[in-house]
Design an enzyme around this catalytic site. Structure first.
Site, PDB file in Angstrom:
ATOM      1  N   TYR B  94       0.825  -1.201   0.000  1.00 48.19           N
ATOM      2  CA  TYR B  94       0.000   0.000   0.000  1.00 48.19           C
ATOM      3  C   TYR B  94       0.864   1.258   0.000  1.00 48.19           C
ATOM      4  CZ  TYR B  94      -4.317  -2.494   1.231  1.00 48.19           C
ATOM      5  OH  TYR B  94      -5.422  -3.304   1.223  1.00 48.19           O
ATOM      6  N   TYR B 133      -1.278  -9.776   0.639  1.00 48.91           N
ATOM      7  CA  TYR B 133      -0.173  -9.334   1.501  1.00 48.91           C
ATOM      8  C   TYR B 133      -0.307  -9.956   2.889  1.00 48.91           C
ATOM      9  CZ  TYR B 133      -3.435  -5.885   3.388  1.00 48.91           C
ATOM     10  OH  TYR B 133      -4.507  -5.286   3.962  1.00 48.91           O
ATOM     11  N   ARG B 143      -3.785 -11.777   3.551  1.00 46.35           N
ATOM     12  CA  ARG B 143      -5.062 -11.316   3.006  1.00 46.35           C
ATOM     13  C   ARG B 143      -5.166 -11.753   1.548  1.00 46.35           C
ATOM     14  NH1 ARG B 143      -8.279  -7.584   4.368  1.00 46.35           N
ATOM     15  NH2 ARG B 143      -9.638  -9.271   3.754  1.00 46.35           N
ATOM     16  N   HIS B 146      -7.728  -7.997  -2.644  1.00 50.57           N
ATOM     17  CA  HIS B 146      -9.020  -7.356  -2.375  1.00 50.57           C
ATOM     18  C   HIS B 146      -8.957  -5.879  -2.692  1.00 50.57           C
ATOM     19  CE1 HIS B 146      -6.713  -6.755   1.328  1.00 50.57           C
ATOM     20  NE2 HIS B 146      -7.409  -5.646   1.487  1.00 50.57           N
ATOM     21  N   HIS B 148     -10.910  -2.376  -1.333  1.00 52.96           N
ATOM     22  CA  HIS B 148     -11.831  -1.807  -0.346  1.00 52.96           C
ATOM     23  C   HIS B 148     -12.820  -0.880  -1.047  1.00 52.96           C
ATOM     24  CE1 HIS B 148      -9.398  -2.915   3.260  1.00 52.96           C
ATOM     25  NE2 HIS B 148      -8.406  -2.867   2.391  1.00 52.96           N
TER      26      HIS B 148
END
Lengths: 206, 228
Positions: B94, B133, B143, B146, B148
């Site tokens: 991120y 990640y 995870r 995905h 959000h």
């Protein structure tokens, strides 16, 4: 066998996660990308009404600060009008009534600058005390928490408020009341949100 | 079905979940209303994550379009509502100062965008497929890929944040955050199928993700509001 009614099912909520800032308040994530950013300042110098600030912290069940929460507020203008088509009365020009911010990574404090809302219509002809709707999301919160901010200097209106009156456990009512700070200048209210434990804030299923 | 606040498989929820019951609130004007957004709020590239942070070229990764509709529980489209999204880059990193995963930042990828649904509740955006990640839940928790999503709807009661997963990802079934949702069918609705018919040949694959917000509860008997 009765007939089935074909409703769709509401999409399941998921936590906003630790990096919610990237999408919703990217400057806190550490970069600049959009021309227009949403933030915690709802009212400017031209907005009618009493300018106020709301400051507070979000606290978890261990008493620790939640430094990665995102908060949004939704409120009426100083006359109690919402800037939304379902409210047929005009809201103050330029006042959206909504803002968002995060708790600071270091201090854990959030802040909104707005105007104090007026009293709003409730149901069956009753009137609400001035209040602000609040929505809190963060890592570890599976579905956004809804609460309300009322004001410590609105004692009479609060005593008559249909929502506060509906709270069976009266000891919990003070968790919804922001405390006016005793200092000169812009009226500033403190509203801490306790997610769990002693003095746990009242959250609503709305 | 919505996830309970307290789901110890997702460890952070243990200290961040209320212990008292939520108080049911009779909805009033402040709940059925919510912020209104318009095209002035967003920029031309805000729904194009391939270009909205491009510095020296396109981001690295699998080029995809994500599209779908925002509906309410009665199946009515939710037009002109703000949909926001954010994600990691193709390697699962991120662009966030708190993310310290060793996979690199992509200099041409910001990882966020937003758009308004059209008259039919339709939205789309272009991006690269995010990578999985690791995170510190169990010692080897990852995870799934995905994106959000944050959706407003017409009133504050409809406010929703969720996550979209990708069809066929084997990490979905092991993820504690996915599994806070107690209902398998509800989990399935978070998984976007590949929508090959909407792919752009020689350019982008496409995934389809429809979002359902709460229906407006009827107040027919109370004050005869129109539009029930």
């Amino acid at each position: 066998m009765p007939q089935q009614i074909a409703y769709l099912k509401e999409t399941a909520s998921q936590t906003a996660g630790p990096y919610v800032h990237i999408g919703l308040i990217p400057h806190m994530a550490g970069f600049d990308i959009f021309q227009n950013n949403f933030g915690g300042v709802l009212a400017g110098a031209d907005t009618p009404g009493e300018p106020i600030a709301i400051e507070g912290r979000v606290i978890d069940g261990t008493g620790s600060l939640v430094r990665d929460a995102l908060l949004e507020i939704w409120q009426a203008d100083a006359n109690g009008h919402y800037a939304h088509p379902a409210d047929k009365r005009d809201a103050a020009a330029g006042f959206r009534g909504w803002g968002r911010t995060g708790t600071d990574f270091d201090s854990g404090v959030y802040r909104f600058d707005t105007v104090k809302p007026g009293r709003t219509p409730w149901r069956n002809g009753k009137i609400s005390a001035p209040h602000i709707n609040v929505w809190v999301v963060a890592r570890g919160i599976n579905i956004g928490l809804q609460t309300r901010i009322y004001f410590s200097d609105e004692e009479a209106a609060n005593a008559d408020d249909p929502v506060l009156k509906a709270i069976e456990h009266k000891s919990r009512v003070p968790t919804l009341i922001a405390t006016k700070q005793d200092k000169p200048g812009k009226a500033t209210y403190t509203f801490d949100i306790v997610l769990q434990g002693d003095n746990e804030t009242v959250f609503f299923d709305i | 079905m919505q996830p309970p606040a307290y789901q110890p498989i997702y460890k952070t929820s243990v200290a961040r979940s209320p212990r008292r019951a939520l108080l049911s609130l009779d909805q009033s004007l402040g709940e059925i209303t919510g912020p209104v957004f318009g095209h002035n709020d967003i920029g031309m590239l805000d729904n194009d994550l391939i270009r909205n942070y491009a510095k020296s070229g396109d981001p690295i990764g699998e080029r995809i379009i994500v599209h779908g509709r925002v509906l309410d529980e009665c199946g009515r489209p939710v037009p002109r509502t703000l949909v926001e999204f954010w994600q990691a880059n193709a390697s699962g990193r991120y662009r966030h100062k708190k993310d310290t995963y060793l996979a690199p930042i992509d200099p041409n990828f910001g990882g966020c965008g937003r758009t308004l649904t059209d008259e039919n509740g339709y939205y789309y955006f272009r991006t690269v497929k995010p990578g999985p990640y690791p995170w510190r839940n169990y010692v080897n928790s990852w995870r799934p890929a995905h994106i959000h999503f944050s959706i407003f709807g017409t009133g504050f009661i409809q406010r929703l944040i969720t996550q979209m997963y990708f069809e066929g990802d084997p990490l979905i079934k092991t993820c504690p955050i996915v599994n806070v949702v107690p209902d398998k069918e509800a989990i399935d609705r978070l998984i976007a199928p590949l929508d090959i018919n909407a792919a752009v040949p020689d350019d982008c694959l496409t995934y389809r993700f429809d979002i359902v917000l709460r229906g407006r509860r009827s107040t027919l008997f109370e004050n005869r509001l129109e539009g029930n």
